[in-house]
Design a protein around this motif. Structure first.
Motif, PDB file in Angstrom:
ATOM      1  N   THR A   1       0.849  -1.188   0.000  1.00 52.14           N
ATOM      2  CA  THR A   1       0.000   0.000   0.000  1.00 52.14           C
ATOM      3  C   THR A   1       0.891   1.248   0.000  1.00 52.14           C
ATOM      4  O   THR A   1       2.106   1.170   0.216  1.00 52.14           O
ATOM      5  CB  THR A   1      -0.919   0.014   1.225  1.00 52.14           C
ATOM      6  N   LEU A   2       0.273   2.401  -0.218  1.00 50.18           N
ATOM      7  CA  LEU A   2       1.034   3.645  -0.246  1.00 50.18           C
ATOM      8  C   LEU A   2       1.744   3.891   1.080  1.00 50.18           C
ATOM      9  O   LEU A   2       2.929   4.260   1.105  1.00 50.18           O
ATOM     10  CB  LEU A   2       0.100   4.817  -0.573  1.00 50.18           C
ATOM     11  N   GLU A   3       1.060   3.669   2.191  1.00 48.93           N
ATOM     12  CA  GLU A   3       1.679   3.875   3.502  1.00 48.93           C
ATOM     13  C   GLU A   3       2.813   2.883   3.742  1.00 48.93           C
ATOM     14  O   GLU A   3       3.852   3.231   4.306  1.00 48.93           O
ATOM     15  CB  GLU A   3       0.625   3.753   4.606  1.00 48.93           C
ATOM     16  N   GLN A   4       2.632   1.633   3.311  1.00 50.93           N
ATOM     17  CA  GLN A   4       3.691   0.642   3.480  1.00 50.93           C
ATOM     18  C   GLN A   4       4.916   1.004   2.646  1.00 50.93           C
ATOM     19  O   GLN A   4       6.053   0.817   3.088  1.00 50.93           O
ATOM     20  CB  GLN A   4       3.176  -0.745   3.105  1.00 50.93           C
ATOM     21  N   GLN A   5       4.693   1.529   1.441  1.00 53.60           N
ATOM     22  CA  GLN A   5       5.818   1.965   0.618  1.00 53.60           C
ATOM     23  C   GLN A   5       6.580   3.093   1.306  1.00 53.60           C
ATOM     24  O   GLN A   5       7.822   3.109   1.311  1.00 53.60           O
ATOM     25  CB  GLN A   5       5.320   2.418  -0.757  1.00 53.60           C
ATOM     26  N   MET A   6       5.856   4.031   1.886  1.00 49.66           N
ATOM     27  CA  MET A   6       6.507   5.129   2.601  1.00 49.66           C
ATOM     28  C   MET A   6       7.326   4.613   3.769  1.00 49.66           C
ATOM     29  O   MET A   6       8.473   5.046   3.988  1.00 49.66           O
ATOM     30  CB  MET A   6       5.461   6.132   3.101  1.00 49.66           C
ATOM     31  N   VAL A   7       6.758   3.653   4.516  1.00 46.86           N
ATOM     32  CA  VAL A   7       7.464   3.107   5.669  1.00 46.86           C
ATOM     33  C   VAL A   7       8.725   2.363   5.225  1.00 46.86           C
ATOM     34  O   VAL A   7       9.799   2.502   5.829  1.00 46.86           O
ATOM     35  CB  VAL A   7       6.539   2.171   6.470  1.00 46.86           C
ATOM     36  N   LEU A   8       8.625   1.573   4.148  1.00 47.01           N
ATOM     37  CA  LEU A   8       9.797   0.863   3.636  1.00 47.01           C
ATOM     38  C   LEU A   8      10.919   1.833   3.275  1.00 47.01           C
ATOM     39  O   LEU A   8      12.095   1.607   3.611  1.00 47.01           O
ATOM     40  CB  LEU A   8       9.418   0.027   2.415  1.00 47.01           C
ATOM     41  N   LEU A   9      10.573   2.923   2.611  1.00 47.10           N
ATOM     42  CA  LEU A   9      11.595   3.883   2.214  1.00 47.10           C
ATOM     43  C   LEU A   9      12.148   4.651   3.411  1.00 47.10           C
ATOM     44  O   LEU A   9      13.343   4.964   3.453  1.00 47.10           O
ATOM     45  CB  LEU A   9      11.011   4.856   1.189  1.00 47.10           C
ATOM     46  N   LEU A  10      11.301   4.966   4.371  1.00 42.87           N
ATOM     47  CA  LEU A  10      11.793   5.646   5.582  1.00 42.87           C
ATOM     48  C   LEU A  10      12.764   4.751   6.348  1.00 42.87           C
ATOM     49  O   LEU A  10      13.805   5.212   6.829  1.00 42.87           O
ATOM     50  CB  LEU A  10      10.612   6.050   6.463  1.00 42.87           C
ATOM     51  N   LEU A  11      12.429   3.459   6.483  1.00 41.95           N
ATOM     52  CA  LEU A  11      13.321   2.527   7.184  1.00 41.95           C
ATOM     53  C   LEU A  11      14.635   2.341   6.424  1.00 41.95           C
ATOM     54  O   LEU A  11      15.708   2.290   7.017  1.00 41.95           O
ATOM     55  CB  LEU A  11      12.621   1.185   7.372  1.00 41.95           C
ATOM     56  N   ALA A  12      14.540   2.237   5.085  1.00 39.12           N
ATOM     57  CA  ALA A  12      15.756   2.091   4.279  1.00 39.12           C
ATOM     58  C   ALA A  12      16.629   3.339   4.391  1.00 39.12           C
ATOM     59  O   ALA A  12      17.860   3.241   4.500  1.00 39.12           O
ATOM     60  CB  ALA A  12      15.395   1.822   2.824  1.00 39.12           C
ATOM     61  N   THR A  13      16.008   4.524   4.379  1.00 40.87           N
ATOM     62  CA  THR A  13      16.769   5.767   4.496  1.00 40.87           C
ATOM     63  C   THR A  13      17.440   5.861   5.860  1.00 40.87           C
ATOM     64  O   THR A  13      18.603   6.279   5.962  1.00 40.87           O
ATOM     65  CB  THR A  13      15.826   6.972   4.292  1.00 40.87           C
ATOM     66  N   GLN A  14      16.729   5.473   6.894  1.00 36.47           N
ATOM     67  CA  GLN A  14      17.321   5.505   8.238  1.00 36.47           C
ATOM     68  C   GLN A  14      18.547   4.606   8.316  1.00 36.47           C
ATOM     69  O   GLN A  14      19.588   4.992   8.862  1.00 36.47           O
ATOM     70  CB  GLN A  14      16.272   5.065   9.263  1.00 36.47           C
ATOM     71  N   GLU A  15      18.464   3.423   7.728  1.00 34.21           N
ATOM     72  CA  GLU A  15      19.602   2.504   7.762  1.00 34.21           C
ATOM     73  C   GLU A  15      20.763   3.024   6.910  1.00 34.21           C
ATOM     74  O   GLU A  15      21.932   2.890   7.289  1.00 34.21           O
ATOM     75  CB  GLU A  15      19.158   1.125   7.277  1.00 34.21           C
ATOM     76  N   LEU A  16      20.441   3.624   5.771  1.00 37.44           N
ATOM     77  CA  LEU A  16      21.495   4.186   4.922  1.00 37.44           C
ATOM     78  C   LEU A  16      22.229   5.317   5.641  1.00 37.44           C
ATOM     79  O   LEU A  16      23.458   5.402   5.583  1.00 37.44           O
ATOM     80  CB  LEU A  16      20.889   4.704   3.615  1.00 37.44           C
ATOM     81  N   LEU A  17      21.482   6.191   6.312  1.00 34.58           N
ATOM     82  CA  LEU A  17      22.109   7.301   7.029  1.00 34.58           C
ATOM     83  C   LEU A  17      23.007   6.795   8.156  1.00 34.58           C
ATOM     84  O   LEU A  17      24.113   7.323   8.379  1.00 34.58           O
ATOM     85  CB  LEU A  17      21.040   8.239   7.584  1.00 34.58           C
ATOM     86  N   HIS A  18      22.567   5.754   8.850  1.00 42.88           N
ATOM     87  CA  HIS A  18      23.391   5.193   9.928  1.00 42.88           C
ATOM     88  C   HIS A  18      24.647   4.539   9.366  1.00 42.88           C
ATOM     89  O   HIS A  18      25.727   4.615   9.967  1.00 42.88           O
ATOM     90  CB  HIS A  18      22.577   4.185  10.743  1.00 42.88           C
ATOM     91  N   THR A  19      24.533   3.882   8.214  1.00 41.01           N
ATOM     92  CA  THR A  19      25.684   3.207   7.618  1.00 41.01           C
ATOM     93  C   THR A  19      26.714   4.202   7.099  1.00 41.01           C
ATOM     94  O   THR A  19      27.920   3.963   7.207  1.00 41.01           O
ATOM     95  CB  THR A  19      25.219   2.300   6.457  1.00 41.01           C
ATOM     96  N   LEU A  20      26.250   5.302   6.546  1.00 37.14           N
ATOM     97  CA  LEU A  20      27.145   6.260   5.895  1.00 37.14           C
ATOM     98  C   LEU A  20      27.614   7.374   6.825  1.00 37.14           C
ATOM     99  O   LEU A  20      28.397   8.231   6.403  1.00 37.14           O
ATOM    100  CB  LEU A  20      26.436   6.883   4.688  1.00 37.14           C
ATOM    101  N   THR A  21      27.177   7.383   8.071  1.00 33.06           N
ATOM    102  CA  THR A  21      27.612   8.390   9.042  1.00 33.06           C
ATOM    103  C   THR A  21      28.552   7.748  10.056  1.00 33.06           C
ATOM    104  O   THR A  21      28.176   6.788  10.740  1.00 33.06           O
ATOM    105  CB  THR A  21      26.398   9.011   9.764  1.00 33.06           C
ATOM    106  N   LEU A  22      29.773   8.259  10.144  1.00 37.91           N
ATOM    107  CA  LEU A  22      30.801   7.707  11.038  1.00 37.91           C
ATOM    108  C   LEU A  22      31.115   8.739  12.114  1.00 37.91           C
ATOM    109  O   LEU A  22      31.746   9.767  11.847  1.00 37.91           O
ATOM    110  CB  LEU A  22      32.069   7.352  10.240  1.00 37.91           C
ATOM    111  N   ASN A  23      30.658   8.472  13.330  1.00 37.42           N
ATOM    112  CA  ASN A  23      30.945   9.339  14.469  1.00 37.42           C
ATOM    113  C   ASN A  23      32.205   8.836  15.173  1.00 37.42           C
ATOM    114  O   ASN A  23      32.238   7.700  15.675  1.00 37.42           O
ATOM    115  CB  ASN A  23      29.761   9.349  15.445  1.00 37.42           C
ATOM    116  N   CYS A  24      33.222   9.677  15.211  1.00 41.53           N
ATOM    117  CA  CYS A  24      34.531   9.276  15.761  1.00 41.53           C
ATOM    118  C   CYS A  24      34.831  10.096  17.010  1.00 41.53           C
ATOM    119  O   CYS A  24      34.965  11.324  16.936  1.00 41.53           O
ATOM    120  CB  CYS A  24      35.628   9.510  14.721  1.00 41.53           C
ATOM    121  N   HIS A  25      34.930   9.428  18.145  1.00 36.14           N
ATOM    122  CA  HIS A  25      35.246  10.101  19.397  1.00 36.14           C
ATOM    123  C   HIS A  25      36.756  10.135  19.598  1.00 36.14           C
ATOM    124  O   HIS A  25      37.477   9.207  19.217  1.00 36.14           O
ATOM    125  CB  HIS A  25      34.574   9.399  20.571  1.00 36.14           C
TER     126      HIS A  25
END
Length: 349
Positions: free
Chosen positions: A221-245
């Motif tokens: 459904t339209l809402e499920q498609q939005m959720v899939l893309l939001l979850l994929a975007t969240q994972e992509l942002l976490h993978t591509l962001t490197l926080n170095c202390h």
């Protein structure tokens, strides 16, 4: 007397034009048959020499054009009026189609546009299928991400471009999620904002909770498609962001390509001369690494697969540095990481 004279003149004119038309349509040797109306108008007192005068008139004396120049040819079969209308409509249709095709191939330019302007390259919002970001080299990593598994390749490629752009943004996570997915769902910012909040809080319920079963993107459904893309975007942002202390353990990340894995290790250490941001990238092909931040940049290159070190002296804490990975086979579409050096935990800057 005057009436008889007028009738003689009218009868003469009728016979003259009948003769003229008869020779024009059927040839000069065809006998003349005057109409009943013309016969009725004949004056019984008309002189025979006047009739013979008309009959003996030569056609060439009245023809405005030579025979070979005449527009009308008796041997040509002319179409009735209805058929002429059909041919006219068909001609206009063919003409419109040719004009439309010519305009599409060479669109008219505005007065300020120079001749030869390539509209498709000049205005990137003009959409073509081949304009979808050519991220095939980085597409192999799609199968490594949990929430992007059901996404078609083209959708995943369209999602990567805004994600790479948002990595350097200082927006909150929710705003980044909405802006990235909104490129595929224009004018849907309100429901995307609501769903992004549920994704961040992990409070999806019912058919929107896709942790157990993931529907196919095409049938969702339209809402499920939005959720899939939001979850994929969240994972992509976490993978591509490197926080170095500062002075903490090395941060390691891997991205799968069609040529093999690309790995990156980042250290943020303190030395006697200051702090150093150290980066080691292992390339699956010849290429270069480019670190960009504020007004500073560092670039290193190698012509074959292998490790490529990169260092930045005294980076600014809590700033976002962009690491571009440009392989020789994919110069136009770099892989982007966001590297964020942060002070030691508990230490204020």
């Amino acid at each position: 007397m005057n009436n008889e004279t007028n009738q003689d003149e009218q009868g003469f004119e009728r016979r003259f034009f009948d003769r003229l038309l008869q020779q024009h349509w059927y040839g000069r040797d065809t006998p003349v048959h005057t109409s009943d109306s013309a016969e009725e108008g004949l004056n019984p007192h008309t002189q025979p020499d006047q009739i013979s005068e008309v009959e003996n008139l030569e056609w060439d004396e009245f023809a405005p054009l030579a025979p070979q120049e005449q527009v009308f040819r008796p041997e040509i079969q002319y179409s009735p009026v209805g058929e002429i209308e059909i041919v006219k409509n068909r001609f206009e249709t063919v003409l419109r189609e040719k004009l439309r095709a010519r305009i599409e191939m060479n669109p008219p330019l505005f007065p300020w546009e120079p001749i030869g302007t390539d509209l498709l390259n000049e205005y990137p919002d003009v959409f073509r299928e081949e304009q979808v970001p050519a991220t095939h080299l980085w597409m192999a990593h799609r199968q490594q991400l949990r929430w992007s598994m059901p996404l078609p390749d083209q959708v995943f490629a369209q999602l990567l471009a805004p994600v790479f752009t948002l990595l350097k943004s200082g927006l909150q996570e929710g705003a980044k999620l909405v802006q990235a997915v909104e490129t595929l769902f224009p004018n849907e910012s309100q429901p995307l904002n609501e769903l992004a909040g549920l994704v961040i809080r992990g409070s999806l319920r019912g058919s929107l909770d896709l942790r157990e079963s993931q529907p196919r993107y095409e049938t969702a459904t339209l809402e499920q498609q939005m959720v899939l893309l939001l979850l994929a975007t969240q994972e992509l942002l976490h993978t591509l962001t490197l926080n170095c202390h500062l002075n903490q353990s090395t941060v390691h990340q891997e991205w799968l390509t069609t040529l093999g894995p690309f790995t990156v290790d980042v250290d943020y250490v303190e030395t006697e001369s200051g702090t150093i941001l150290k980066i080691w990238g292992r390339l699956p092909d010849g290429g270069r690494l480019q670190l960009l931040g504020n007004d500073r940049s560092v670039t290193k290159k190698r012509n074959s697969p292998g490790c490529l070190p990169l260092e930045l002296i005294n980076p600014e804490p809590n700033q976002i540095y962009q690491l571009h990975v440009l392989l020789d086979s994919e110069e136009q579409n770099p892989l982007c990481f966001a590297i964020c050096p942060q002070p030691r935990v508990g230490l204020e800057v």
